[in-house]
Scaffold this motif. Structure first.
Motif, PDB file in Angstrom:
ATOM      1  N   ASP A  72      41.844  38.638  36.129  1.00 58.09           N
ATOM      2  CA  ASP A  72      42.472  38.084  34.937  1.00 58.09           C
ATOM      3  C   ASP A  72      41.583  37.006  34.320  1.00 58.09           C
ATOM      4  O   ASP A  72      40.434  36.801  34.755  1.00 58.09           O
ATOM      5  CB  ASP A  72      43.877  37.560  35.265  1.00 58.09           C
ATOM      6  N   ALA A  73      42.096  36.321  33.313  1.00 58.18           N
ATOM      7  CA  ALA A  73      41.292  35.344  32.577  1.00 58.18           C
ATOM      8  C   ALA A  73      40.854  34.174  33.448  1.00 58.18           C
ATOM      9  O   ALA A  73      39.870  33.494  33.144  1.00 58.18           O
ATOM     10  CB  ALA A  73      42.089  34.836  31.370  1.00 58.18           C
ATOM     11  N   VAL A 105      43.286  41.285  40.017  1.00 62.03           N
ATOM     12  CA  VAL A 105      44.433  42.046  39.512  1.00 62.03           C
ATOM     13  C   VAL A 105      44.435  43.354  40.291  1.00 62.03           C
ATOM     14  O   VAL A 105      43.657  44.269  40.013  1.00 62.03           O
ATOM     15  CB  VAL A 105      44.316  42.298  37.996  1.00 62.03           C
ATOM     16  N   TYR A 154      50.307  43.261  41.582  1.00 65.25           N
ATOM     17  CA  TYR A 154      50.905  43.813  40.371  1.00 65.25           C
ATOM     18  C   TYR A 154      51.362  45.249  40.639  1.00 65.25           C
ATOM     19  O   TYR A 154      50.569  46.196  40.536  1.00 65.25           O
ATOM     20  CB  TYR A 154      49.913  43.778  39.205  1.00 65.25           C
ATOM     21  N   GLN A 203      38.165  47.383  28.858  1.00 67.40           N
ATOM     22  CA  GLN A 203      38.857  46.121  29.154  1.00 67.40           C
ATOM     23  C   GLN A 203      39.966  45.848  28.143  1.00 67.40           C
ATOM     24  O   GLN A 203      41.050  45.377  28.514  1.00 67.40           O
ATOM     25  CB  GLN A 203      37.840  44.972  29.151  1.00 67.40           C
ATOM     26  N   SER A 214      43.862  45.605  29.138  1.00 64.86           N
ATOM     27  CA  SER A 214      44.554  44.359  28.795  1.00 64.86           C
ATOM     28  C   SER A 214      45.825  44.646  28.018  1.00 64.86           C
ATOM     29  O   SER A 214      46.891  44.063  28.291  1.00 64.86           O
ATOM     30  CB  SER A 214      43.636  43.453  27.977  1.00 64.86           C
ATOM     31  N   PHE A 272      48.269  41.440  29.533  1.00 61.42           N
ATOM     32  CA  PHE A 272      47.532  40.182  29.639  1.00 61.42           C
ATOM     33  C   PHE A 272      46.045  40.518  29.770  1.00 61.42           C
ATOM     34  O   PHE A 272      45.680  41.620  30.194  1.00 61.42           O
ATOM     35  CB  PHE A 272      48.008  39.349  30.838  1.00 61.42           C
ATOM     36  N   VAL A 287      42.352  41.177  30.910  1.00 60.34           N
ATOM     37  CA  VAL A 287      41.647  41.439  32.164  1.00 60.34           C
ATOM     38  C   VAL A 287      40.189  41.748  31.864  1.00 60.34           C
ATOM     39  O   VAL A 287      39.827  42.164  30.762  1.00 60.34           O
ATOM     40  CB  VAL A 287      42.272  42.610  32.951  1.00 60.34           C
TER      41      VAL A 287
END
Length: 276
Positions: free
Chosen positions: A41-42, A47, A52, A90, A94, A99, A101
């Protein structure tokens, strides 16, 4: 003598695998292409399916060269070149996850679950069949998808792979075809096997029932001192650099060679990297 029934790579960590007739080894003792890519993730946090559960709903299919991936799930679908279309990939992931990634790549080492025993994982077909019988409604194929092992061997009794680890300061040297491996420890499992591999739905009481059955059926050849808990199944391995470039093939025989002290392998040492 046991032999290799199936070889499975997971090019993008936590997504679907692909079965191949043969696989080469990298200079790091990893299967070429296995867990080559990983999502973060950011904040740089991993992830994966452990964190998840919605990733179970995302399907992935790869071309034989592992360069192209088709992704689909929840009514969305797309295809990408993993080398040439990284930014679009990506962006799509995302949007699908909800969100941002990033896709990281490690072509030589991959992103192993156990960075100490960083070689391919191994299990027997008969083990999967027995464990499936512990859970009404589950099949060996579904267990195969839940436990996500690299090497599956046949022509052996259930839990035969428990021959391939010894005491904590020892490894079991064994050969698959032309490749020598070192069995390190029984795999500690996470929450992923407790979930349906397609929907992500949890199987109520899976881990508790597994632990009871695993302890009850532990074979006499298993080194019980390696079970600090019984939520362990399959084998973690390590492969020395001398095996780089060699290949594992479906049909290769599996032969146990010797139990050896880990001190005989000075290049085998713990790293500061944490398990994924």
């Amino acid at each position: 003598m046991p032999d290799v029934a199936e070889l499975t790579l997971y090019p993008i960590k936590s997504l679907d695998g692909v079965s191949l007739p043969e696989v080469s080894l990298t200079a790091a003792g990893a299967l070429l292409g296995d867990r080559r890519y990983m999502l973060v993730d950011a904040q740089g946090r991993r992830v994966n399916g452990k964190r998840y559960a919605q990733l179970h709903r995302l399907r992935a299919q790869f071309d034989p060269g592992l360069r192209q991936v088709q992704l689909w799930g929840d009514g969305q679908a797309a295809q990408f070149d993993l080398q040439q279309e990284r930014d679009p990939l990506q962006t799509w992931l995302s949007n699908w996850l909800g969100f941002p990634v990033q896709v990281l790549e490690a072509p030589i080492t991959g992103f192993p679950d156990d960075p100490y025993a960083s070689g391919p994982t191994l299990i027997s077909t008969s083990t999967l069949e027995v464990v499936a019988n512990w859970f009404p409604g589950l099949t060996a194929e579904e267990l195969r998808q839940r436990f996500r092992m690299n090497i599956e061997v046949s022509e052996c009794p259930p839990f035969w792979e428990d021959h391939l680890f010894a005491q904590a300061d020892q490894g079991v040297r064994f050969r698959i075809g032309e490749v020598e491996l070192l069995g390190i420890n029984p795999c500690a499992r996470c929450g992923v096997p407790t979930r349906d591999p397609i929907t992500g739905a949890s199987y109520l009481g899976f881990q508790k029932h597994f632990v009871v059955q695993r302890q009850k059926t532990l074979p006499p050849w298993a080194e019980v001192s390696r079970f600090d808990h019984f939520y362990r199944l399959g084998l973690n391995t390590w492969i020395p650099k001398t095996e780089a470039g060699k290949k594992l093939r479906v049909g290769d025989p599996v032969e146990i060679l010797a139990v050896e002290p880990l001190s005989a392998y000075p290049e085998l040492s713990r790293t500061p990297q944490q398990p994924l």
